[in-house]
Design a protein around this motif. Structure first.
Motif, short mmCIF file in Angstrom:
data_model
loop_
_atom_site.label_atom_id
_atom_site.label_comp_id
_atom_site.label_asym_id
_atom_site.label_seq_id
_atom_site.Cartn_x
_atom_site.Cartn_y
_atom_site.Cartn_z
N ALA A 49 4.86 6.05 -6.64
CA ALA A 49 3.55 5.66 -7.19
C ALA A 49 2.85 6.86 -7.82
O ALA A 49 2.19 6.73 -8.86
N ARG A 50 3.00 8.02 -7.20
CA ARG A 50 2.38 9.24 -7.76
C ARG A 50 3.02 9.59 -9.09
O ARG A 50 2.33 9.98 -10.04
N HIS A 91 1.70 7.30 -11.60
CA HIS A 91 0.32 7.66 -11.94
C HIS A 91 0.29 8.74 -13.01
O HIS A 91 -0.53 8.71 -13.93
N THR A 129 0.84 -1.19 0.00
CA THR A 129 0.00 0.00 0.00
C THR A 129 0.88 1.25 0.00
O THR A 129 2.10 1.17 0.22
N ASP A 130 0.27 2.39 -0.23
CA ASP A 130 1.03 3.64 -0.25
C ASP A 130 1.68 3.90 1.10
O ASP A 130 2.82 4.38 1.17
N GLU A 131 0.99 3.60 2.20
CA GLU A 131 1.55 3.82 3.53
C GLU A 131 2.71 2.87 3.80
O GLU A 131 3.74 3.27 4.35
N SER A 164 9.12 7.72 -1.79
CA SER A 164 7.78 7.70 -1.20
C SER A 164 6.73 8.21 -2.17
O SER A 164 5.53 7.96 -1.97
N ARG A 165 7.13 8.91 -3.21
CA ARG A 165 6.20 9.44 -4.21
C ARG A 165 6.35 8.74 -5.55
O ARG A 165 5.91 9.28 -6.58
N ARG A 177 4.59 1.50 1.53
CA ARG A 177 5.70 1.92 0.66
C ARG A 177 6.40 3.15 1.24
O ARG A 177 7.62 3.27 1.16
N ARG A 178 5.62 4.05 1.85
CA ARG A 178 6.22 5.23 2.46
C ARG A 178 7.13 4.84 3.62
O ARG A 178 8.24 5.38 3.76
#
Length: 226
Positions: A178-179, A182, A37-39, A175-176, A41-42
């Motif tokens: 995935a963004r 996107h 998940t994003d969290e 941490s970004r 991965r962060r």
């Protein structure tokens, strides 16, 4: 004195960040953490960035004595580490395109956050993030560190500042990831991952060639002299 300190920090930071190439490796990081998940991965990005900071600090302060203690030359470090980077890049470059998972498919076994965290140091920190190129660069930056107290303190401050700055950039980019993917879209992300894998392979080969050049040049010089 302050101007010299700032100059040393900027010089070391730009040199290391260009070798580490966090934007390119971010797609590799995203590929290795695609099931998180994003969290998660962060948090993993935070751990990798922290590990990278400590690796650089170790290279800055004790890298040269450790190499001398084990009888490892800078050339051997480059050849061995470059080989590890090149193999990783080759494997990723030739990996098949992942199939999209089917919802509620019992055959799909997602990678847990715990499993990914176990890989935070190897291979995500070493050799993918802080590989032999960045370690060798950090060692070289302080290879001629003087024993004069004032100069040693300035060099130490610069080393800590460089390591912290690199850590912040790695965390921010990873941490970004995935963004960023996107924004690029599915096809754009696939292309970026392939390009990053190819660049990783090229970086590994270049590190190996640098190590071989440093090893063979003195031998060639002796041969010519004789």
């Amino acid at each position: 004195m302050i101007e010299s300190l700032i100059s040393d920090i900027l010089f070391g930071f730009t040199g290391l960040i260009s070798i580490i190439n966090p934007i390119g490796i971010a797609f590799v990081f995203l590929d290795r953490t695609s099931t998180l998940t994003d969290e998660e991965r962060r948090l993993l990005a935070k751990r990798v960035a922290t590990n990278a900071c400590f690796v650089l600090l170790a290279a800055f302060f004790v890298g040269t004595p450790i190499l001398h203690f084990f009888g490892i030359s800078m050339e051997a470090l480059r050849i061995g580490g470059g080989l590890a980077v090149a193999v990783s890049g080759w494997q990723m470059l030739n990996a098949p395109e992942p199939e999209p998972p089917v919802a509620n498919d019992p055959a799909v076994k997602p990678v847990s956050a715990w499993s990914a965290t176990g890989k935070a140091f190897f291979p995500l920190t070493i050799p993918l993030t802080t590989g032999p190129g960045s370690i060798a660069t950090a060692i070289a930056l302080n290879a001629n560190r003087t024993h004069k107290l004032s100069a040693w303190l300035l060099s130490s401050i610069a080393s800590v500042a460089i390591s912290v700055l690199v850590m912040v950039v790695i965390y921010y980019v990873y941490s970004r990831a995935a963004r960023l993917a996107h924004y690029l879209g599915v096809e754009g992300t696939r292309v970026a991952m392939r390009v990053s894998s190819f660049l990783l392979l090229c970086i590994g080969v270049q590190i190996i060639l640098t190590g071989l050049t440093g090893f063979l040049t003195p031998i060639a010089g002796l041969h010519v002299a004789n």
